[in-house]
Design an enzyme around this catalytic site. Structure first.
Site, PDB file in Angstrom:
ATOM      1  N   LYS A  50       0.844  -1.204   0.000  1.00 38.71           N
ATOM      2  CA  LYS A  50       0.000   0.000   0.000  1.00 38.71           C
ATOM      3  C   LYS A  50       0.884   1.262   0.000  1.00 38.71           C
ATOM      4  CE  LYS A  50      -3.523  -2.834   0.073  1.00 38.71           C
ATOM      5  NZ  LYS A  50      -4.229  -3.528   1.117  1.00 38.71           N
ATOM      6  N   HIS A  51       0.292   2.436   0.180  1.00 42.27           N
ATOM      7  CA  HIS A  51       1.057   3.683  -0.048  1.00 42.27           C
ATOM      8  C   HIS A  51       2.163   3.929   0.952  1.00 42.27           C
ATOM      9  CE1 HIS A  51      -2.751   4.160  -2.145  1.00 42.27           C
ATOM     10  NE2 HIS A  51      -2.073   4.900  -2.987  1.00 42.27           N
TER      11      HIS A  51
END
Ligand SMILES: *Cc1c(COP(=O)(O)O)cnc(C)c1O
Length: 387
Positions: A186-187
């Site tokens: 994810k980010h």
């Protein structure tokens, strides 16, 4: 050689991230200490939410959100047919039933008109998913929720840093709660980790209690007289869903880089878009809603495998031989045996089936070079006989 392998997503850890974790390791707490609260404050500030509650992973965040919403047996929850399993499973964790809703075949985002058709007397909540990092039609979701008194829980595991009109995803301007995941693809990452943001303090409190066994210590909230300072009460059923100071130290360090990560993801996506415009049989997933900015968790394309006389499996194998690892996000959830046994029928979701048929997630992570994008585009074009 390993450096030449391009996975579909990968974390970016610098020496200052390592140093932040080492410092936490030398601290007094390791588990729940002041760093958890600092991470929560940093996340809340980034997304513009009043409160953030961090937990051990994104799935736990979804479970906690369903519990805090008061969902339970007999309740139905609207969930897009095309998402990660956890978006639906969280309803089951609290004894509720996910009711699948079709998605747009080009964007993969929840079809709000179809959601309206699935509302019944037992419908209590909706879990829109910002697939690939693209915001769903939140105005439409809000209107539906207002019409039927539904709780809105945004699954923003793909959408940290995305924007919808004048708001950031996670500020909960149009929802009750928003969940995030900090899995390494994810980010930003905390290894495993997740969080719920909300504008409602009473929900934040319920989430904190749920994350820690249902235990309450605050004197003003006790139901029985406290015999001494050791006293605590369990007033509801909770879990150990706590995140650690070690993880949150990493999370704080990572959040400081999020704007840079997001900017690089958008550059890479723009380069992909530009190059694919000249490749026949490849079409980037459609932008879901106007006035929104994607966080580009994934870069997914629709491919005309049959038109190219090949199959997705063959193209993926060819890419893998060139060190390019791709993935399919996702198999429609109503096609899973567990949900088929509960009555789900994939033939009722033509949008999800069409999206799934040709979708492929290509490498997308901020450490990629422009040349990596070029290499992926060339390889995919070659795999489809369009190179
Ligand atoms: C990653 C993800 C989750 C779950 O997050 P975990 O941290 O892996 O438990 C939930 N929903 C979606 C859409 C995800 O991509």
């Amino acid at each position: 050689m390993a450096d030449d392998i391009l996975p579909y997503g990968r974390q970016w850890i610098d020496e200052d991230d390592v140093a932040a974790v080492v410092e936490a390791l030398r601290g007094a707490y390791l588990t729940t200490g002041p760093t958890v609260a600092r991470f929560e404050a940093a996340l809340a500030e980034f997304v513009g939410a009043r409160r953030a509650v961090a937990v051990c992973n994104g799935t736990a965040a979804l479970h906690a959100a369903c519990a805090a919403a008061g969902l339970g047996p007999g309740d139905e929850v609207l969930v897009p047919a095309l998402t990660f399993l956890a978006s639906a499973n969280c309803a089951r964790y609290v004894g509720a039933e996910p009711v699948f809703v079709d998605v747009d075949p080009r964007s993969g985002l929840i079809d709000v008109a179809d959601a309206a058709r699935h509302v019944g007397p037992r419908t209590r909540a909706i879990i829109p998913v910002h697939l690939n990092g693209r915001p769903v039609d939140l105005d439409g979701v809000r209107a539906l929720a207002d019409a039927h008194d539904l709780t809105v829980i945004e699954d923003a595991a793909h959408a940290l840093g995305a924007r919808y009109q004048d708001t950031r995803i996670g500020d909960c301007a149009r929802s009750d709660m928003t969940i995030f995941s900090f899995h390494p693809v994810k980010h930003v990452t905390t290894a495993e980790g997740g969080a719920i943001t909300t504008a409602k303090p009473e929900l934040a409190e319920a989430l904190e209690v749920f994350r820690n066994h249902g235990m309450v210590r605050e004197p003003a909230k006790l139901r029985q007289p406290a015999p001494g300072p050791w006293y605590y009460e369990q007033q509801s059923l909770g879990y150990n869903y706590r995140i650690t100071d070690l993880q949150c130290a990493l999370g704080i360090s990572q959040l400081a880089k999020l704007d840079r990560f997001l900017a690089r993801r958008r550059e890479l996506a723009a380069r992909y878009d530009r190059l694919f415009a000249a490749v026949e049989g490849v079409e980037p997933v459609a932008v879901g809603t106007p006035d929104s900015v994607s966080a580009y968790h994934l870069y997914a394309v629709h491919c005309d495998f049959a038109g190219a006389g090949t199959t997705r499996a063959a193209v993926m194998a060819g890419l893998r031989e060139r060190g390019i690892l791709t993935q399919v996000h996702y198999i429609p959830v109503p096609a899973q045996p567990y949900y088929i046994e509960r009555g789900a029928d994939i033939s009722r979701y033509p949008g999800a089936a069409a999206y799934y048929a040709g979708i492929l997630s290509l490498p997308m992570f901020p450490a990629m070079a422009d040349a990596d994008v070029d290499r992926v585009v060339e390889a995919l074009a070659a795999g489809l006989g369009a190179g």
